[in-house]
Enzyme design. Structure first.
Site, PDB file in Angstrom:
ATOM      1  N   GLY A  23       2.094   3.476  -7.925  1.00 36.02           N
ATOM      2  CA  GLY A  23       0.669   3.515  -7.767  1.00 36.02           C
ATOM      3  C   GLY A  23       0.097   4.633  -8.582  1.00 36.02           C
ATOM      4  N   GLN A  46      -6.906   2.098  -4.098  1.00 32.36           N
ATOM      5  CA  GLN A  46      -6.389   3.024  -5.098  1.00 32.36           C
ATOM      6  C   GLN A  46      -5.362   2.336  -6.002  1.00 32.36           C
ATOM      7  OE1 GLN A  46      -7.649   6.114  -4.989  1.00 32.36           O
ATOM      8  NE2 GLN A  46      -6.615   6.804  -6.851  1.00 32.36           N
ATOM      9  N   GLU A  47      -4.556   1.481  -5.421  1.00 26.53           N
ATOM     10  CA  GLU A  47      -3.500   0.821  -6.171  1.00 26.53           C
ATOM     11  C   GLU A  47      -4.010  -0.293  -7.070  1.00 26.53           C
ATOM     12  OE1 GLU A  47      -0.473   1.576  -6.518  1.00 26.53           O
ATOM     13  OE2 GLU A  47       0.000   2.927  -4.884  1.00 26.53           O
ATOM     14  N   SER A  48      -4.891  -1.141  -6.552  1.00 27.16           N
ATOM     15  CA  SER A  48      -5.209  -2.377  -7.280  1.00 27.16           C
ATOM     16  C   SER A  48      -6.685  -2.721  -7.358  1.00 27.16           C
ATOM     17  CB  SER A  48      -4.486  -3.551  -6.607  1.00 27.16           C
ATOM     18  OG  SER A  48      -4.998  -3.765  -5.297  1.00 27.16           O
ATOM     19  N   TYR A  53      -3.734  11.419  -6.157  1.00 25.29           N
ATOM     20  CA  TYR A  53      -3.561  10.178  -5.401  1.00 25.29           C
ATOM     21  C   TYR A  53      -3.745  10.426  -3.905  1.00 25.29           C
ATOM     22  CZ  TYR A  53      -0.941   5.942  -3.909  1.00 25.29           C
ATOM     23  OH  TYR A  53      -0.535   4.758  -3.356  1.00 25.29           O
TER      24      TYR A  53
END
Length: 728
Positions: free
Chosen positions: A34, A575-577, A703
């Site tokens: 991520g 946050q990831e995708s 992150y």
């Protein structure tokens, strides 16, 4: 998966305290991914359609090599949770046996398929039952095991060592020794016990990592454990409170195992290992070799540096532009890569001249000074310019049309004196009038990333960096700016000695074939041209919490049984995708939670682009990571450490905790403590001592903060909603 695998996974789901959290043991080469950036979501590419291989359906097969060949698949048995122990720096460490097994399969025209069992105790039963064909891990050859299975020739010999705390010497009496279930060390302890001291095994069920055992001893959870000497040499440096004691008469062979009836397979493996042992022995010896000698040993030794342009471990994957190119070169020529990373005090040209490696691949600029050291360069595979860097905060006052030579008159610029930038600045210095001289600030040992950080933080006015390194930095930050070029285009190339004309010819042939082709361009874009984060639009303004994402019901379905706050999972998923189920990262992570396919395989989950599968895999992996940290961590800290590990990999977070303790910080608190240490792991003086090497520490730091802040944003909106309802 066959019924047995399914039953195992279902059992683990319902016996764990948090839904899927007991499922995923995985190797270091299979981390979830991520990427992150301050105030920005991760860069992802939209994949419209990508055919996925069907899920592997296991079967029962107890035949020998001919029966295995008829099926076309070699099933490799390994326990869940078995991890590589460190970044491979030289030769073939135990953690790379996965590649060794897969290479054997490919040489026999077979497709390698990893089959995972719960722990070491399940390996032999699975092999005998025909649920796998080969135990392909670090497996001790013991008389008891040899009665059940056939072992190959030893891959290596090790000395078993008892690990205890320095400040707590073992007393006479009964001593509990923590071991993985199924460990061969159980037999050793029985032989070591005496009238004065009885070593009693304390078996730990399920996937257990080496770090958990050592941390348990260091923290007083266990009295002792046992590890092999080759591993102790690597890991004990990170545990200064621990000591090793050789167990008497416990030198033991490490080998792989097959069914006793599989004589053809055993013979084929022994022939393969004979070749590999010769290769490993040749690799360890310094030798001045040209192409013919390299082909004979089937190993190319690559001198490199552990940095983001050439070779590094990123979320469990070995990566780097030079590394990926040479991996293809090695594959094309049926060679194995041996990445040799000398210490910081070793000059790469001197290491090459001494025979420590066959080629230098470390993002070297072609310069006359390096040629005078005896280096002969390949054709260039990249062109770069030396660029002048300033902080964004300072650029508002700068006239961008001013030439660099004029801009630097009477100014200061910080560089490493051993870099080509220093020479370029000296040349520029000679063209300026004395009263307008540039102040060159030499920062010994500093990396480009460190100096850019220092400029962005206002500690220096300017620094210089090659344009391809600037591109890497610009993929995840925007606190600095290029304000001009210090040089014209310069070539980047690999280097060999003058007595290696055949190797030079082969490398040039490879570059001529691939340069600017599809493979080269995809690899280049992967490292240097990832789409820049879109600033200021990381989420639309949230006015109510009735729908945080299009996938709220699915997140609740899997997060609640796993004892996870579904809103935190939604924040992480964004946050990831950015809620894109077809997202795919440059490293191959897929879906809403950006899980690597190998991780999904070990979780028993395929088709990660399918929203529920992606969410379930991400939550299961979070649960597994959380269990890797000490049980007594505060609840909130465990959340932050788990998020950091999801992003950077558990190994890098572990390195940061070790470093934090060395620096006098609290290794059990993330903010202001371990996160500070994580930032330092991008600096050579720290990452060269770390087991998992370089990590771009700013990413996991940002992150964790961004996911936390977004989560708090959700809570504040919910609070406002409740206040409005009360007013009404």
């Amino acid at each position: 998966m066959i019924r047995w695998i399914c039953s195992l996974l279902v059992l683990l789901v319902f016996t764990g305290c948090g839904g899927d959290r007991d499922l995923p043991g995985q190797s270091q080469s299979s981390k979830a991914r991520g990427s992150t950036e301050e105030n920005t979501p991760a860069p992802v590419d939209v994949v419209e359609e990508e055919p996925l291989p069907p899920a592997f359906e296991n079967y029962v097969e107890r035949g020998d090599l001919d029966a295995i060949a008829a099926r076309g698949t070699l099933r490799l048995l390994a326990p869940l949770g078995l991890e590589e122990e460190a970044l491979p720096r030289d030769g073939l460490p135990t953690g790379e046996w996965r590649a060794l097994a897969e290479k054997f399969a490919h040489q026999r025209g077979l497709e390698p398929q990893w089959i995972y069992v719960e722990d070491f105790a399940q390996l032999i039963p699975a092999l005998i039952d025909g649920r796998g064909d080969l135990i392909a891990v670090s497996f001790s050859r013991t008389p008891q095991r040899a009665k059940q299975v056939a072992f190959t020739r030893p891959l290596e010999y090790v000395q078993e060592q008892l690990i205890t705390r320095r400040d707590r010497p073992l007393q006479n009496g009964q001593v509990e020794v923590a071991l993985r279930n199924g460990s061969a060390f159980v037999d050793t302890l029985a032989q070591q016990s005496s009238e004065e001291r009885v070593l009693t095994p304390h078996l730990l069920d399920g996937p257990v990592t080496q770090d958990e055992l050592l941390s348990g001893v260091a923290e007083g959870q266990f009295e002792a454990t046992v590890i092999d000497s080759n591993l102790a040499e690597v890991v004990l440096a990170d545990y200064p409170s621990l000591q090793a004691e050789n167990l008497r008469d416990s030198r033991r062979a490490i080998a792989w195992a097959v069914r006793r009836v599989s004589q053809q397979l055993e013979q084929a493996l022994n022939e393969y290992f004979t070749e590999e042992h010769l290769v490993a022995a040749q690799r360890r010896a310094s030798a001045l070799r040209d192409w013919q000698q390299i082909k004979q040993t089937r190993t190319l030794r690559v001198l490199t540096r552990n940095h983001p342009a050439s070779y590094f471990m990123w979320r469990g994957e070995l990566m780097g532009f030079d590394y990926d190119l040479l991996k293809r070169f090695a594959k094309d020529n049926d060679l194995r890569l041996s990445m040799v990373v000398p210490g910081p005090e070793v000059d790469l040209a001197e290491a090459l001249a001494a025979g420590m490696g066959d080629v230098i691949a470390a993002s070297l600029t072609v310069t006359e000074a390096r040629k005078q050291q005896g280096l002969v360069f390949t054709r260039p595979y990249m062109q770069v310019t030396e660029q002048l860097i300033a902080a964004v905060d300072n650029t508002d006052e700068l006239d961008m049309a001013v030439p660099v030579a004029d801009r630097l008159q009477g100014q200061s610029v910080a560089v490493n004196p051993l870099s080509s930038y220093y020479s370029s600045l000296q040349l520029l210095q000679g063209t300026l009038p004395e009263q307008s001289a540039v102040e060159i600030l030499t920062v010994q040992g500093a990396t480009t990333e460190q100096l850019i950080n220092a400029v962005a933080e206002g500690r220096y006015d300017y620094t210089v960096a090659d344009s391809h390194l600037v591109q890497i930095e610009q993929t995840y930050r925007d606190d600095f700016m290029v304000v001009g070029n210090l040089s014209g285009e310069q070539d980047i190339a690999w280097a060999v000695r003058g007595d290696q004309p055949q190797l030079l010819e082969q490398l040039n042939g490879f570059l001529n074939q691939y340069y600017r082709g599809l493979f080269f361009n995809v690899t280049y874009n992967k490292y240097f041209r990832e789409e820049k984060r879109i600033r200021g639009k990381h989420r639309e303004r949230l006015r109510d919490t009735s729908e945080l994402s299009p996938y709220d019901p699915l997140v609740r379905k899997h997060a609640v049984p796993a004892d996870r706050d579904w809103r935190m999972v939604v924040s992480q998923m964004y946050q990831e995708s950015r809620f894109n189920p077809k997202a795919r990262s440059f490293a191959g992570a897929r879906g809403l939670m950006q899980v690597m396919p190998r991780t999904g395989q070990q979780l028993g989950i395929t088709d990660l682009y399918q929203p529920e599968n992606g969410i379930r895999a991400g939550i299961s992996y979070l649960g597994w990571l959380e269990e890797r940290f000490p049980r007594d961590l505060p609840f909130d800290q465990k959340i932050y450490f788990t998020l950091a590990a999801y992003n950077a990999g558990h190994g890098h977070v572990r390195d940061a905790r070790v470093l934090a303790e060395r620096l006098g910080k609290d290794p059990n608190r993330w903010f202001g403590n371990v996160e500070d240490a994580m930032l330092l792991l991008s600096q050579p003086e720290h990452y060269r001592k770390a087991r998992f090497g370089y990590v771009r520490g700013r990413e996991p730091v940002n992150y964790v903060r961004q996911i936390r802040d977004r989560y708090f944003g959700y809570l504040s909106v919910a609070k406002n909603e409740r206040a409005s309802e009360l007013q009404q």
